[in-house]
Design a protein around this motif. Structure first.
Motif, short mmCIF file in Angstrom:
data_model
loop_
_atom_site.label_atom_id
_atom_site.label_comp_id
_atom_site.label_asym_id
_atom_site.label_seq_id
_atom_site.Cartn_x
_atom_site.Cartn_y
_atom_site.Cartn_z
N THR A 60 4.07 7.21 -6.05
CA THR A 60 3.60 6.12 -5.06
C THR A 60 4.89 5.27 -4.80
OG1 THR A 60 1.65 5.73 -6.49
CG2 THR A 60 2.07 4.10 -5.00
N ALA A 63 5.53 1.30 1.57
CA ALA A 63 5.77 2.03 2.89
C ALA A 63 7.32 1.62 3.45
CB ALA A 63 4.85 1.40 3.78
N ARG A 106 1.61 6.15 -0.26
CA ARG A 106 2.47 4.94 0.19
C ARG A 106 1.56 3.91 0.75
NH1 ARG A 106 6.45 6.26 4.94
NH2 ARG A 106 4.61 6.57 6.00
#
Length: 122
Positions: A60, A63, A106
């Motif tokens: 993870t 962004a 993301r």
């Protein structure tokens, strides 16, 4: 989920694993374990689907990060996944079919921006 002070990477990872478990459950998977440990390895998610045992690495990132999360799974991590799977199977030999997957997420702020589920990576 409360954000731990000064642990933004840990918080992002926990959020990603929670989203991953929800995603997998919605797709019909049964999540058996989260953060399962064997020796010095940790398997993010162990789940079953259609009589196949899945060892899933969750990556993870926010962004704004330059790299794609799936690119963070390197050769050493793949080896750790194999070792963890071997340990799990030694304790649970009833599984005949296994698979290794990557779930890349993301975030854009508090919302999920992208999710990529890469199945059977090796």
């Amino acid at each position: 989920m409360e954000k731990p002070a000064n642990h933004s990477n840990q918080y992002t990872g926990q959020r990603g694993e929670t989203y991953a478990c929800n995603y997998l459950t919605e797709k019909g998977y049964t999540v058996l374990h989260r953060n399962w440990r064997y020796k010095k390895t940790e398997t993010d998610i162990i789940a079953s689907y259609d009589n196949v045992l899945h060892f899933i690495e969750v990556k993870t990132l926010n962004a704004a990060a330059a790299a794609l999360p799936e690119l963070k799974v390197n050769k050493a991590k793949l080896q750790q996944m194999k070792l963890g799977a071997a340990g799990f199977l030694a304790e649970n030999p009833e599984w005949n079919f296994i698979q290794f997957d990557i779930l890349a997420i993301r975030f854009n702020g508090e919302k999920m921006a992208d999710l990529l589920f890469i199945e059977d990576v090796f």
